[in-house]
Design a protein around this motif. Structure first.
Motif, PDB file in Angstrom:
ATOM      1  N   LEU A   1      49.927  46.013  45.893  1.00  0.00           N
ATOM      2  CA  LEU A   1      49.782  46.298  44.472  1.00  0.00           C
ATOM      3  C   LEU A   1      49.392  47.742  44.219  1.00  0.00           C
ATOM      4  N   THR A   2      48.748  48.389  45.189  1.00  0.00           N
ATOM      5  CA  THR A   2      48.341  49.775  44.995  1.00  0.00           C
ATOM      6  C   THR A   2      49.539  50.714  44.968  1.00  0.00           C
ATOM      7  N   ASP A   3      50.667  50.291  45.534  1.00  0.00           N
ATOM      8  CA  ASP A   3      51.877  51.103  45.462  1.00  0.00           C
ATOM      9  C   ASP A   3      52.474  51.100  44.057  1.00  0.00           C
ATOM     10  N   ILE A   4      52.291  50.009  43.330  1.00  0.00           N
ATOM     11  CA  ILE A   4      52.873  49.879  41.996  1.00  0.00           C
ATOM     12  C   ILE A   4      51.905  50.366  40.922  1.00  0.00           C
ATOM     13  N   LEU A   5      50.647  49.954  41.024  1.00  0.00           N
ATOM     14  CA  LEU A   5      49.657  50.269  39.997  1.00  0.00           C
ATOM     15  C   LEU A   5      48.821  51.478  40.413  1.00  0.00           C
ATOM     16  N   PRO A   6      48.469  52.341  39.475  1.00  0.00           N
ATOM     17  CA  PRO A   6      47.684  53.527  39.819  1.00  0.00           C
ATOM     18  C   PRO A   6      46.188  53.255  39.976  1.00  0.00           C
ATOM     19  N   PHE A   7      45.739  52.031  39.733  1.00  0.00           N
ATOM     20  CA  PHE A   7      44.322  51.716  39.852  1.00  0.00           C
ATOM     21  C   PHE A   7      44.144  50.578  40.846  1.00  0.00           C
ATOM     22  N   ASP A   8      42.918  50.418  41.312  1.00  0.00           N
ATOM     23  CA  ASP A   8      42.603  49.420  42.328  1.00  0.00           C
ATOM     24  C   ASP A   8      42.152  48.121  41.663  1.00  0.00           C
ATOM     25  N   ILE A   9      42.743  47.013  42.090  1.00  0.00           N
ATOM     26  CA  ILE A   9      42.384  45.699  41.571  1.00  0.00           C
ATOM     27  C   ILE A   9      41.564  44.987  42.634  1.00  0.00           C
TER      28      ILE A   9
END
Length: 127
Positions: free
Chosen positions: A2-10
């Motif tokens: 998910l870090t490749d798609i979203l600019p923030f950490d979930i």
């Protein structure tokens, strides 16, 4: 991933998800009569809501069996939601009181106890 798609950490708390689902499974099995009641009520509501979408009685009757089957599937799927909420609350209260590892361990024990209870209840019904 998910870090490749979203600019923030979930942050996903895997232990809380595991504990909540264990508790919801235990509650779903232990209170099977309540879960059946929830399924019936959701099925009734889905059938009623879908009936209001049709203006013609002939069109409604033509696809009735398929829609009722689909609504029964959706009702059984959505009947899990109240048990997930209550299971998450049970897990959260045990985490506060006893700690994380105890909450998950008690969830496992609750699943086993609910399974044994349900087997005994069904055996008692068949006699």
């Amino acid at each position: 991933m998910l870090t490749d798609i979203l600019p923030f950490d979930i942050q996903i708390d895997r232990i809380a998800i595991a504990g909540a689902t264990l508790w919801s499974l235990a509650l779903y099995v232990a209170f099977s009569s309540v879960s059946q009641w929830v399924i019936e009520q959701l099925n009734r509501w889905f059938n009623f809501a879908e009936r209001s979408l049709y203006t013609s009685q002939a069109e409604f009757e033509k696809t009735r069996r398929a829609r009722e089957s689909q609504n029964a599937f959706y009702a059984s799927l959505f009947s899990i939601v109240p048990f997930l909420v209550v299971g998450a609350l049970c897990n959260w209260t045990l985490e506060l009181g006893l700690g994380r590892s105890w909450a998950v361990s008690m969830g496992i024990l609750a699943c086993m106890g609910a399974g044994v209870y349900e087997l005994g209840r069904r055996d008692g019904e068949s006699d």
